[in-house]
Write a protein that holds these residues in place. Structure first.
Motif, PDB file in Angstrom:
ATOM      1  N   ASP A   1      -6.044   3.748  -3.545  1.00  0.00           N
ATOM      2  CA  ASP A   1      -5.308   2.500  -3.182  1.00  0.00           C
ATOM      3  C   ASP A   1      -4.856   2.390  -1.599  1.00  0.00           C
ATOM      4  N   HIS A   2      -4.895   3.457  -1.143  1.00  0.00           N
ATOM      5  CA  HIS A   2      -4.491   3.405   0.505  1.00  0.00           C
ATOM      6  C   HIS A   2      -5.739   2.839   1.220  1.00  0.00           C
TER       7      HIS A   2
ATOM      8  N   MET B   1       0.916  -1.072  -0.082  1.00  0.00           N
ATOM      9  CA  MET B   1       0.006  -0.205  -0.206  1.00  0.00           C
ATOM     10  C   MET B   1       0.751   1.133   0.022  1.00  0.00           C
ATOM     11  N   ARG B   2       0.569   2.276  -0.858  1.00  0.00           N
ATOM     12  CA  ARG B   2       1.547   3.502  -0.986  1.00  0.00           C
ATOM     13  C   ARG B   2       1.044   4.476   0.174  1.00  0.00           C
ATOM     14  N   GLU B   3       1.979   5.332   0.379  1.00  0.00           N
ATOM     15  CA  GLU B   3       1.567   6.472   1.255  1.00  0.00           C
ATOM     16  C   GLU B   3       0.654   7.327   0.638  1.00  0.00           C
ATOM     17  N   VAL B   4      -0.195   7.859   1.490  1.00  0.00           N
ATOM     18  CA  VAL B   4      -0.840   9.094   0.634  1.00  0.00           C
ATOM     19  C   VAL B   4      -0.374  10.788   1.169  1.00  0.00           C
TER      20      VAL B   4
ATOM     21  N   ASP C   1      -2.870  11.957  -6.859  1.00  0.00           N
ATOM     22  CA  ASP C   1      -3.212  11.846  -5.356  1.00  0.00           C
ATOM     23  C   ASP C   1      -4.462  11.099  -5.386  1.00  0.00           C
TER      24      ASP C   1
ATOM     25  N   ASP D   1      -3.931   7.375  -5.368  1.00  0.00           N
ATOM     26  CA  ASP D   1      -3.232   6.988  -4.004  1.00  0.00           C
ATOM     27  C   ASP D   1      -4.167   6.745  -2.971  1.00  0.00           C
ATOM     28  N   LEU D   2      -5.010   7.646  -2.747  1.00  0.00           N
ATOM     29  CA  LEU D   2      -6.203   7.693  -1.935  1.00  0.00           C
ATOM     30  C   LEU D   2      -7.014   6.157  -2.082  1.00  0.00           C
TER      31      LEU D   2
END
Length: 232
Positions: free
Chosen positions: A28-29, A1-4, A22, A25-26
């Protein structure tokens, strides 16, 4: 999981197209395969760019009085005048229209900008006035300036991408709103295969204030047509 949030590296990242990653990313998070994406006003551009880049991540798309510069469609001064003409019977119209003309001539006086606020609401009541009074504290002028700056949009590419979008899309326009006018919202809907246009009677740019029950019912009904899936 990537950081947001790791992409927020200064003002250059305020540009609309640079925020698309972004949003991804959210998603995915949060661990979601697909999302119900809802956007209002200028955020419509970001939502459309996200749909163009990540069409398989969209379950439903809800655009509330949304701009579509991402697709090469925007409101104009003529549209503003057309919408203003619908409000001539309002008690505030004369003062608001005069202030609007001064702004067009170059005025940046706070009093003039305050005076035109009623044009953005279907009803200039206590709720609308309180909402308008909170705007300055929530405004980021630098971000607003950069958001739609040169290079943010490639309309032809975005239009080609959303032409293949399989997700259901709701466009909700306000009957007396100028950004976009209902007929311009209809033009936007024609660019998206599964788009549905709803015009909320008597509503301006903030339809959830003008008629909260009708607004909630419209959006909830649209989202309820398919089971499951949290909204982002």
């Amino acid at each position: 999981m990537r950081e947001v949030g790791v992409r927020g590296a200064g003002p250059a990242t305020y540009r609309c197209d640079r925020q698309v990653a972004d949003v991804e990313d959210l998603r995915d998070h949060l661990g979601l395969d697909r999302v119900d994406l809802l956007a209002h006003s200028a955020a419509g551009d970001l939502a459309l760019l996200y749909a163009a880049r990540y069409p398989r991540r969209i379950r439903t798309h809800t655009l509330i009085t949304a701009r579509a510069r991402a697709l090469g469609v925007d409101f104009t001064e003529a549209h503003r005048r057309e919408a203003a003409a619908l409000r001539t019977a309002e008690p505030w119209f004369g003062a608001a229209y005069d202030a609007r003309e001064r702004i067009r001539a170059g005025s940046d006086a706070d009093a003039d900008w305050d005076a035109i606020a009623p044009f953005f609401y279907g009803r200039w009541d206590a709720a609308a006035q309180a909402h308008a009074a909170s705007e300055v504290a929530q405004t980021h002028d630098e971000a607003a300036e950069i958001y739609a700056s040169s290079g943010a949009f490639a309309p032809e590419a975005a239009r080609a991408a959303v032409a293949g979008l399989d997700a259901r899309v709701l466009l909700l326009a306000g009957e007396v709103d100028s950004g976009p006018l209902p007929r311009i919202a209809a033009d936007i809907a024609k660019l998206i295969p599964r788009a549905e246009l709803v015009v909320q009677p008597g509503a301006g740019h903030y339809p959830w204030l003008d008629d909260p029950r009708r607004f909630t019912r419209t959006v909830a009904t649209f989202l309820g047509q398919e089971p499951g899936g949290p909204a982002v």
